[in-house]
Every structure is written in structure tokens, then in C-alpha cells.
Motif scaffolding. Structure first.
Motif, PDB file in Angstrom:
ATOM      1  N   ILE A  35     108.305  47.277 -15.240  1.00 59.31           N
ATOM      2  CA  ILE A  35     108.740  47.105 -13.847  1.00 59.31           C
ATOM      3  C   ILE A  35     108.849  48.461 -13.158  1.00 59.31           C
ATOM      4  CG2 ILE A  35     110.660  46.381 -12.369  1.00 59.31           C
ATOM      5  CD1 ILE A  35     111.239  44.192 -14.453  1.00 59.31           C
TER       6      ILE A  35
ATOM      7  N   LEU B  77     112.932  46.246  -4.923  1.00 62.75           N
ATOM      8  CA  LEU B  77     114.140  46.474  -5.714  1.00 62.75           C
ATOM      9  C   LEU B  77     114.923  47.681  -5.212  1.00 62.75           C
ATOM     10  CD1 LEU B  77     112.891  45.658  -9.334  1.00 62.75           C
ATOM     11  CD2 LEU B  77     114.499  44.336  -7.939  1.00 62.75           C
TER      12      LEU B  77
ATOM     13  N   ASP C  51     105.656  49.626 -11.730  1.00 64.06           N
ATOM     14  CA  ASP C  51     104.991  48.727 -10.775  1.00 64.06           C
ATOM     15  C   ASP C  51     105.542  48.974  -9.370  1.00 64.06           C
ATOM     16  OD1 ASP C  51     103.970  46.621  -9.269  1.00 64.06           O
ATOM     17  OD2 ASP C  51     104.064  45.212 -10.944  1.00 64.06           O
ATOM     18  N   ARG C  52     104.751  49.622  -8.524  1.00 65.24           N
ATOM     19  CA  ARG C  52     105.214  49.961  -7.169  1.00 65.24           C
ATOM     20  C   ARG C  52     105.495  48.713  -6.340  1.00 65.24           C
ATOM     21  NH1 ARG C  52     101.387  55.017  -5.128  1.00 65.24           N
ATOM     22  NH2 ARG C  52     102.008  56.501  -6.770  1.00 65.24           N
ATOM     23  N   ARG C  53     104.742  47.648  -6.564  1.00 66.64           N
ATOM     24  CA  ARG C  53     104.947  46.419  -5.783  1.00 66.64           C
ATOM     25  C   ARG C  53     106.318  45.802  -6.052  1.00 66.64           C
ATOM     26  NH1 ARG C  53      99.800  43.152  -7.639  1.00 66.64           N
ATOM     27  NH2 ARG C  53     100.583  44.053  -9.587  1.00 66.64           N
ATOM     28  N   LEU C  54     106.869  46.041  -7.243  1.00 66.73           N
ATOM     29  CA  LEU C  54     108.208  45.545  -7.562  1.00 66.73           C
ATOM     30  C   LEU C  54     109.286  46.565  -7.235  1.00 66.73           C
ATOM     31  CD1 LEU C  54     107.530  43.819 -11.019  1.00 66.73           C
ATOM     32  CD2 LEU C  54     107.758  42.725  -8.782  1.00 66.73           C
ATOM     33  N   MET C  55     108.972  47.838  -7.393  1.00 66.52           N
ATOM     34  CA  MET C  55     109.984  48.871  -7.189  1.00 66.52           C
ATOM     35  C   MET C  55     110.407  49.005  -5.734  1.00 66.52           C
ATOM     36  SD  MET C  55     111.048  50.069  -9.975  1.00 66.52           S
ATOM     37  CE  MET C  55     111.928  51.506  -9.355  1.00 66.52           C
TER      38      MET C  55
ATOM     39  N   THR D 294     111.392  38.526  -5.069  1.00 72.08           N
ATOM     40  CA  THR D 294     110.879  39.489  -6.048  1.00 72.08           C
ATOM     41  C   THR D 294     110.889  38.846  -7.430  1.00 72.08           C
ATOM     42  OG1 THR D 294     111.853  41.279  -4.719  1.00 72.08           O
ATOM     43  CG2 THR D 294     111.109  41.829  -6.948  1.00 72.08           C
ATOM     44  N   PRO D 295     109.734  38.679  -8.054  1.00 67.32           N
ATOM     45  CA  PRO D 295     109.660  37.972  -9.345  1.00 67.32           C
ATOM     46  C   PRO D 295     110.141  38.826 -10.524  1.00 67.32           C
ATOM     47  CG  PRO D 295     107.481  38.754  -8.725  1.00 67.32           C
ATOM     48  CD  PRO D 295     108.397  39.078  -7.576  1.00 67.32           C
ATOM     49  N   VAL D 296     111.461  39.036 -10.570  1.00 65.23           N
ATOM     50  CA  VAL D 296     112.079  39.822 -11.635  1.00 65.23           C
ATOM     51  C   VAL D 296     113.299  39.062 -12.134  1.00 65.23           C
ATOM     52  CG1 VAL D 296     113.249  41.988 -12.198  1.00 65.23           C
ATOM     53  CG2 VAL D 296     111.266  42.010 -10.695  1.00 65.23           C
TER      54      VAL D 296
ATOM     55  N   ARG E  38     115.913  39.500  -3.714  1.00 61.87           N
ATOM     56  CA  ARG E  38     115.800  39.110  -5.116  1.00 61.87           C
ATOM     57  C   ARG E  38     115.092  37.769  -5.274  1.00 61.87           C
ATOM     58  NH1 ARG E  38     118.743  41.688  -8.950  1.00 61.87           N
ATOM     59  NH2 ARG E  38     117.401  40.433 -10.271  1.00 61.87           N
TER      60      ARG E  38
ATOM     61  N   GLY F 252     116.435  42.964 -13.038  1.00 60.42           N
ATOM     62  CA  GLY F 252     116.641  43.459 -11.681  1.00 60.42           C
ATOM     63  C   GLY F 252     117.878  44.326 -11.575  1.00 60.42           C
TER      64      GLY F 252
END
Length: 289
Positions: free
Chosen positions: A57, A67, A60-64, A162-164, A159, A169
Motif C-alpha cells: 500500500i 489515505l 501505491d500512489r493511488r492509495l496513498m 478507498t479499497p483498504v 475510507r 488503513g
């Protein structure tokens, strides 16, 4: 059910815990809360062998990016909440979390283009009148309630999108909040103002702040996997109800006439909201039989 009640009960009784730290700078409390939460979350992820997933995670810029936004929202929420509790505004914090479900509905309509049922529209309208009354009669504390409701609602929205996993997370969020927390604590220590280590009781309470943050979230995540959203939605009112009782019964905060009228309308809107949710859930169950 027990996990959900324990989670919301713990959140509802947080004012008692933070009032024990009334002599500590609120920013230091939040900083310590972040550091000890990070240690506990990392220990839990290590025990579950989930650290490789956390590392993925972080790359991964798309998740960071989202978040980082949720970390900012929860950091602001924690800071305002701790400050408000120790400044004697527990009732204002409880109003913020009573408003939160209704703000969630509003964000769903505005940003996710969700459709409102008639009962939900009535509930939101009545709540809006309650907030208007609060704005006219208790303007000095309205910002606390509104800011808490908005920051937690946007935190939940980010959240949701965001698929975490919840624990992953929280691990990323606490990692992102750790550098400014450490920086502030070092600055405070250099200026002789840090409370950690000054006496045994304060030090232990600051360490426990990590568990106070993490354990209810773990309980909530457990409950969310097994209970319906309707049940969770109704149980969430346990937390602000306990906060309200703490403010009025334990800490002796006085309700103004405007606050009483505002709370009455908010509670009426929540009753309508809960009734509408139960009716819709029952209708959906019957439709699937």
C-alpha cells in the motif's frame, strides 16, 4: 453485537479518559496517541502477518493520496475532540457525533449522487433547523460540533471509497501522522513542556491512549463483518449518548435553552432516520424472500 456495543461504549466514555489528562497539552496527547497507536497497530499487523500488504500500500500512489487525506481528517478530528473535552465542551462534542450520520447522508447525496427516501429528507431537514437554532444561540461552540461531524464524515467517505482494510488503513494513517507528531514532541521537549515521563500516572495514561484508539476500531471492524449496516447504524448513537451523559451528569455542563431546543430537534431527526432505516431494511428483507 457484543463487539459493537463495546466499541461504541468505549468511544462514548472517552471523555472520562481524556479528562484524566486535562493537565497535558492537547497536541501532546494527540501526538502520544499517534505514536502508541502506531506501535500497537504494527504489532497486530505483524501478528497477522500483514506487514507485506502494508508495504504494498505504501508503494501505491493511488492509495496513498486518499489515505493522506483520511489521515489529515482523523488527525484534525482527534485534536479538536481532545481539546474540546478538556476545555469543558463535552456536550458540543456529543452533538457533533449525533450530527455525523446525517452529514454522511448529505455527503452521499451531494458527492455520490445517492437518492434520499422521504423519511431521510424529513430527518435531514429537521436536523438542519436544529443546527440553525444552535448557530443562533450557541455560536461559540457550534464550530466544535460542525467540525467534528464534517471531519469524521469526510474521513468515513474517503475510507469507504478507498479499497483498504480497516487495520491496514489505520496503519498507513498513523505512519503518515507520525513525523509531525514526533517533530512536535521533540520541539515541546526542547522547550521543557513535555508531560510524558514527568510522573508515572501521566506516562501510563499517555501510553494507554494508543490502546484507547486502536482497540475500539478492532472491535468495530469485527462487528462490521457480522452485523447488518442497519444494526450498526442504530448502535452508533450509543457513543454520543454516553458523551452527552458524561457532559451533563459527570462534568456538570449546563444546557442553554437553545442547546436544549437544538438537541430535541436533532434527536427527533435521528428517531425519524432510524425508523426509516428499519422500515427500509424490513422491506428489503421481505422483497428477497
Amino acid at each position: 453485537m457484543l463487539a459493537a456495543v463495546a466499541a461504541y461504549g468505549a468511544w462514548g466514555l472517552l471523555p472520562i479518559f481524556f479528562r484524566l489528562l486535562h493537565h497535558v497539552n492537547p497536541v501532546e496527547i494527540v501526538g502520544q496517541r499517534i505514536l502508541w497507536s502506531l506501535l500497537l497497530v504494527m504489532a497486530l499487523l505483524l501478528a497477522r502477518r500483514s506487514l507485506p500488504g502494508l508495504s504494498a500500500i505504501l508503494r501505491d500512489r493511488r492509495l496513498m493520496l486518499p489515505l493522506a487525506g483520511s489521515a489529515l481528517m482523523i488527525g484534525m478530528n482527534w485534536l479538536i475532540y481532545v481539546w474540546a473535552v478538556n476545555a469543558g465542551h463535552v456536550i458540543a462534542t456529543s452533538l457533533g457525533y449525533f450530527l455525523n450520520p446525517l452529514v454522511n447522508v448529505g455527503l452521499g447525496v451531494l458527492l455520490l449522487h445517492e437518492k434520499l427516501r422521504r423519511g431521510q429528507m424529513a430527518a435531514v431537514g429537521i436536523a438542519a433547523v436544529g443546527v440553525a437554532i444552535m448557530a443562533a444561540t450557541a455560536l461559540t461552540t457550534l464550530w466544535i460540533s460542525v467540525t467534528l461531524a464534517l471531519t469524521f464524515a469526510f474521513y468515513g467517505l474517503i475510507r469507504k471509497l478507498t479499497p483498504v482494510a480497516p487495520m491496514m488503513g489505520l496503519g498507513v494513517e498513523t505512519l503518515l501522522l507520525t513525523p509531525p507528531a514526533i517533530g512536535y514532541l521533540f520541539w515541546l521537549s526542547a522547550h521543557g513542556g513535555v508531560s510524558f515521563g514527568q510522573d508515572m500516572t501521566t506516562t501510563i495514561l499517555l501510553i494507554i491512549a494508543g490502546a484507547v484508539t486502536t482497540v475500539p476500531l478492532v472491535l468495530f471492524a469485527t462487528a462490521a463483518q457480522r452485523l447488518s449496516m442497519t444494526t450498526l447504524g442504530l448502535l452508533q448513537y450509543l457513543a454520543p449518548t454516553l458523551q452527552f451523559l458524561c457532559g451533563t451528569l459527570l462534568f456538570g455542563e449546563k444546557l442553554t435553552a437553545g442547546q436544549m431546543a437544538s438537541f430535541a430537534l436533532i434527536w427527533l431527526s435521528l428517531i425519524l432516520f432510524a425508523t426509516d432505516s428499519l422500515t427500509a431494511a424490513r422491506r428489503n428483507r421481505l422483497a428477497t424472500v
